[in-house]
Design a protein around this motif. Structure first.
Motif: not given
Length: 221
Positions: A100-116
């Motif tokens: 049921g994971a809703a997504g995957f994010l890289l740990k070094d995502a830039d701030p805008d990508t992370l917040i969005r």
């Protein structure tokens, strides 16, 4: 969720420095409240049960109870879970999707990508960092798309396919409604119909099917 209500987030990663960095980035937005941190899966489960966050950012490889075990325990709680990962994608990807994971994010995502991403997750969207998608799809596509699933996609109505395409782009119901000129309740109904017809559990799995990837174990037994 009201527009002025802060998004409640729990951070789970065994690296304290990473958690601190993520907390700083998220809280700086003014729209996100990090309500708890956890250094392992058991602590993450306890934090979610206590604080009832909107979003959990969860590392998989943690000591003791790992992220997948935590995800399994949280399967029936109303929290959107995104897996925090590096480029070292492993077999846990498909298992996390099944759980049921809703997504995957890289740990070094830039701030805008992370917040969005956190904002989209809280609104019911799916999140796949484009850099992960480029790496993930070739590895999963080897499993092939079952004929049954391909036929299911073909069976969608024109409107259902439009909704599916927007889901595949990670958009939440409100954004889809605005783009397609529908009410949010109508979009919610279409999303439910699409997931049922495709035989998938969540929006990320539906998005991967659009790319020709069948990630469900039941078709690989």
């Amino acid at each position: 969720m009201a527009a002025d209500t802060p998004i409640r987030v729990v951070l789970a990663d065994d690296e304290a420095l990473l958690r601190h960095g993520l907390r700083v980035l998220l809280t700086a937005s003014g729209r996100i409240d990090v309500v708890a941190e956890a250094g392992d899966g058991a602590a993450a489960v306890a934090a979610v049960r206590e604080h009832r966050p909107d979003v959990l950012l969860l590392d998989v490889q943690m000591p003791g109870t790992d992220g997948l075990a935590a995800l399994r325990e949280l399967a029936h709680l109303p929290v959107a879970v995104a897996i925090l990962t590096t480029f070292d994608l492993d077999d846990y990807v498909s298992r996390a999707l099944e759980l049921g994971a809703a997504g995957f994010l890289l740990k070094d995502a830039d701030p805008d990508t992370l917040i969005r991403a956190v904002t989209d997750l809280a609104a019911g969207g799916a999140v796949l960092d484009p850099r992960i998608t480029a790496r993930l799809l070739p590895r999963l596509r080897g499993a092939g798309l079952s004929l049954r699933r391909a036929q299911a996609i073909d069976s969608l109505s024109v409107r259902e396919r439009q909704v599916l395409d927007q889901m595949a782009d990670g958009r939440a119901n409100a954004a889809i409604a605005q783009l397609l000129g529908l009410t949010e309740a109508t979009v919610k109904s279409y999303v439910s119909q699409v997931l049922t017809k495709l035989g998938v559990h969540n929006r990320v799995q539906a998005a991967l099917l659009v790319h020709g990837v069948d990630v469900l174990a039941e078709d690989r037994r």
